[in-house]
Design a protein around this motif. Sequence first.
Motif, short mmCIF file in Angstrom:
data_model
loop_
_atom_site.label_atom_id
_atom_site.label_comp_id
_atom_site.label_asym_id
_atom_site.label_seq_id
_atom_site.Cartn_x
_atom_site.Cartn_y
_atom_site.Cartn_z
N VAL A 274 0.77 -1.53 0.29
CA VAL A 274 0.19 -0.04 0.11
C VAL A 274 1.03 1.26 -0.65
O VAL A 274 0.73 2.16 -0.62
N ALA A 275 1.47 1.55 1.24
CA ALA A 275 2.47 2.22 1.15
C ALA A 275 3.98 2.29 2.32
O ALA A 275 3.44 1.83 3.02
N SER A 276 5.10 2.78 1.54
CA SER A 276 5.93 2.64 2.50
C SER A 276 6.68 4.30 2.13
O SER A 276 6.55 5.38 1.95
N ILE A 277 7.97 4.48 4.16
CA ILE A 277 8.06 5.70 3.66
C ILE A 277 9.06 5.33 4.95
O ILE A 277 9.56 4.65 5.09
N ASN B 18 -8.37 8.54 2.53
CA ASN B 18 -9.76 9.67 2.59
C ASN B 18 -9.75 9.48 1.37
O ASN B 18 -9.29 8.53 0.63
N SER B 19 -11.15 9.44 1.19
CA SER B 19 -12.43 8.71 -0.07
C SER B 19 -12.23 7.83 0.32
O SER B 19 -11.68 6.96 -1.54
N SER C 288 -2.95 2.37 -6.87
CA SER C 288 -4.56 2.40 -6.29
C SER C 288 -5.65 3.60 -4.93
O SER C 288 -6.06 3.81 -4.91
N VAL C 289 -3.86 3.94 -4.40
CA VAL C 289 -4.31 4.51 -3.39
C VAL C 289 -3.25 5.83 -2.82
O VAL C 289 -3.39 6.83 -2.69
N LYS C 290 -2.85 5.98 -4.63
CA LYS C 290 -2.32 7.99 -4.80
C LYS C 290 -3.28 8.48 -4.60
O LYS C 290 -4.53 8.77 -5.30
N GLY C 291 -3.00 9.68 -3.96
CA GLY C 291 -3.78 10.79 -4.41
C GLY C 291 -4.60 10.64 -2.83
O GLY C 291 -5.40 11.47 -2.67
N GLY D 92 11.47 10.54 4.39
CA GLY D 92 11.94 11.02 3.17
C GLY D 92 10.60 10.52 2.01
O GLY D 92 9.31 10.88 2.30
N PRO D 93 11.80 9.68 1.43
CA PRO D 93 11.30 9.24 0.01
C PRO D 93 9.45 8.25 0.65
O PRO D 93 9.70 7.84 1.89
N ARG D 94 8.99 8.46 0.04
CA ARG D 94 7.47 7.29 0.78
C ARG D 94 7.03 6.90 -0.85
O ARG D 94 6.38 7.45 -2.07
#
Length: 117
Positions: free
Chosen positions: A48-51, A84-85, A63-66, A56-58
């Motif tokens: 889904v996402a990483s940090i 969100n959304s 499918s989940v950007k924005g 810094g860089p993510r």
Amino acid sequence: QAQLIESGGRLVQAGDSLRLSCAASDRTFTIRTKAWFRQAPGKEREFVASIDWSGGPRDYADSVKGRFTISRDDAKNTVYLQMNSLKPEDTAVYYCAVRTGTEFDIWGQGTQVTVSS
């Protein structure tokens, strides 16, 4: 043994927002890259996402950007996922993970997010 404990998952309606939290017991995790994955019923677990450890860089799945934002609070040794959304297709068990080597090898137990239409 180091632990990751997710929280914040629940039943919401499409269009709602939700924030997941993942608290780590090991202070060394503050210098590790952290991520969220999810697994929907009958599907494989997906990124889904990483940090980055520096905050810094993510990276995000397309499918989940924005809509989703990953963040971290190293003072609390916690990583967050602001969603969100939300859409029904976001329904899944969400897992946080820490990469201590070349792969994400420390996992939480997961938290259920259900989005109704």
